[in-house]
Scaffold this active site. Structure first.
Site, short mmCIF file in Angstrom:
data_model
loop_
_atom_site.label_atom_id
_atom_site.label_comp_id
_atom_site.label_asym_id
_atom_site.label_seq_id
_atom_site.Cartn_x
_atom_site.Cartn_y
_atom_site.Cartn_z
N GLY A 130 0.80 -1.22 0.00
CA GLY A 130 0.00 0.00 0.00
C GLY A 130 0.83 1.27 0.00
N GLY A 131 2.14 1.13 0.10
CA GLY A 131 3.00 2.30 0.30
C GLY A 131 3.45 2.97 -0.99
N ASN A 154 11.98 0.14 11.61
CA ASN A 154 11.89 -0.87 10.55
C ASN A 154 12.44 -2.24 10.95
OD1 ASN A 154 10.69 1.06 9.04
ND2 ASN A 154 12.41 1.41 7.64
N SER A 207 13.28 -2.60 2.35
CA SER A 207 13.17 -1.75 3.54
C SER A 207 14.55 -1.36 4.08
CB SER A 207 12.42 -2.50 4.65
OG SER A 207 11.31 -3.18 4.13
N ASP A 265 20.87 1.78 -6.85
CA ASP A 265 22.22 2.35 -7.00
C ASP A 265 22.77 2.08 -8.40
OD1 ASP A 265 22.15 3.12 -4.26
OD2 ASP A 265 22.67 1.07 -3.70
N HIS A 306 24.16 -0.35 0.95
CA HIS A 306 23.20 0.63 0.41
C HIS A 306 23.00 1.80 1.37
CE1 HIS A 306 19.95 2.40 -1.83
NE2 HIS A 306 19.17 2.32 -0.77
#
Ligand SMILES: NC(=O)C1=CN([C@@H]2O[C@H](COP(=O)(O)OP(=O)(O)OC[C@H]3O[C@@H](n4cnc5c(N)ncnc54)[C@H](O)[C@@H]3O)[C@@H](O)[C@H]2O)C=CC1
Ligand SMILES: O=C([O-])CC(=O)C(=O)O
Length: 338
Positions: free
Chosen positions: A34-35, A117, A141, A173, A200
């Site tokens: 949903g994000g 998270n 995430s 990246d 990352h």
């Protein structure tokens, strides 16, 4: 993604983003559908001819996203699952993509997201261990340098960790590097692929420009500026969005691109090689057991981890700066699960 002829583009959903020569097809789940990333990622996966079935889960909004995306005219099935339906969402799933969790606001580092998270990712990994222990897991995430070790540790505790099945998605990246370099040298991004190794976040992102014919002659201030832009491309977007989050659309593109590469490898296509953050022997002697480098994707996920290869003196320095930071991030993730 879009062919030159509009008619062809509408008639033929397969594209440059999704190459597919394979007959197999797969059920893919998106956790966090949903994000900001989850919605466009779900749309792009609906367009991938290798995806037969899409299972969309979020603590809010996934059934609506699923109803919307399900009208796209590709053959795949789409189902949405509400907050209390995680186990159902994971049933029979081959690949799980995880963009669940909070994004950065200006002034924050990716590590500042850890407190929120880490537990989100751990709980999702526990459910995967229980319901779909053989699934391949793609972690988007942040902070990826820590969330991937958290997923690994959670699966390990449950006795189902397979290092060939776990990937931190660092494709953005790679996408940024190709795009930024192409702009400098005046070529197509397809002609300026760059291997990006390390992790990352900021200095842990190490682009190996010396290994490319188009990048190896970039020097001095131009080199420093390009490396900085690649390492801090995420901050560029966070700043421009001014409190409304971080990269979502380019990340959805990158996530769909990596998922397609993985599915092609699973289907038996040979020579699918791309950077990704995996459990890796490359710097294990330095106590760093996760690292992004070129990985060949095969019928069981990670087929072969490629060494980083010859690098320039500047890249040696970038790597020196990367390793201690990466080690810290990995240890923080491991400590959280332990
Ligand atoms: N790997 C990479 O290159 C990138 C990673 N990211 C990261 O991706 C994550 C998501 O970013 P956005 O989509 O922009 O955030 P967002 O806030 O727009 O969406 C996150 C979604 O996760 C959902 N969610 C929260 N807890 C959940 C749970 N327990 N189970 C399922 N869903 C849950 C939320 O309801 C929300 O819909 C962030 O951590 C961000 O930093 C972002 C860009 C690039
Ligand atoms: O910058 C962020 O927080 C999101 C991200 O990982 C990226 O865009 O590379």
């Amino acid at each position: 993604m879009f062919a030159r002829s509009a008619v062809r583009a509408l008639a033929a959903p397969s594209s440059r983003l999704f190459s597919s020569s394979a007959a197999r097809s797969y059920k893919v789940a998106v956790l966090g559908a949903g994000g900001g990333i989850g919605q466009p990622l779900s749309l792009l996966l609906k367009s991938d001819p290798l995806v037969t079935s899409l299972s969309l889960y979020d603590i809010r909004g996934a059934p609506g996203v699923a109803a919307d995306v399900s009208h796209v005219d590709t053959a795949s099935e789409v189902k949405g699952y509400a907050a209390d339906q995680l186990d159902k969402a994971l049933e029979g799933v081959k690949v799980v993509v995880i963009p669940a969790g909070v994004p950065r606001k200006p002034g924050m580092s990716r590590d500042d997201l850890f407190n929120t998270n880490a537990s989100i990712v751990r709980d999702l990994a526990s459910a995967i261990a229980r319901v779909a222990p053989a699934a391949l897991i793609l972690v988007i995430s942040n902070p990826v340098n820590s969330t991937v070790p958290i997923v690994a540790g959670t699966l390990e505790k449950a006795g189902v960790f397979d290092p060939a099945h776990l990937f931190g998605v660092t494709t953005l990246d790679v996408v940024r590097s190709a795009r930024f370099l192409s702009g400098i040298v005046g070529a197509q991004p397809s002609e300026t692929p760059v291997t990006v190794v390390g992790g990352h976040s900021g200095p842990t992102i190490v682009p190996l420009l010396s290994q490319t014919s188009q990048g190896k002659n970039i020097t001095g201030e131009e080199y420093s500026a390009l490396v900085h832009r690649i390492q801090f491309g995420g901050d560029e977007v966070v700043k421009a969005k001014d409190g409304a989050g971080s990269a979502t659309l380019s990340m959805a593109y990158a996530g769909a691109k990596f998922t397609n590469a993985l599915l092609r490898g699973l289907s038996g296509e040979k020579g699918v090689i791309t950077p990704t953050f995996v459990k890796s022997p490359l710097f294990a002697d330095k106590g760093i057991d996760f690292f992004a480098s070129n990985v060949e994707l095969g019928t069981n996920g990670v087929e072969k981890i490629h060494p980083i290869g010859p690098i320039s003196a500047e890249e040696e320095k970038l790597l020196e700066a990367c390793l201690p930071e990466l080690k810290k991030n990995i240890e923080k993730g491991k400590a959280f699960v332990a």
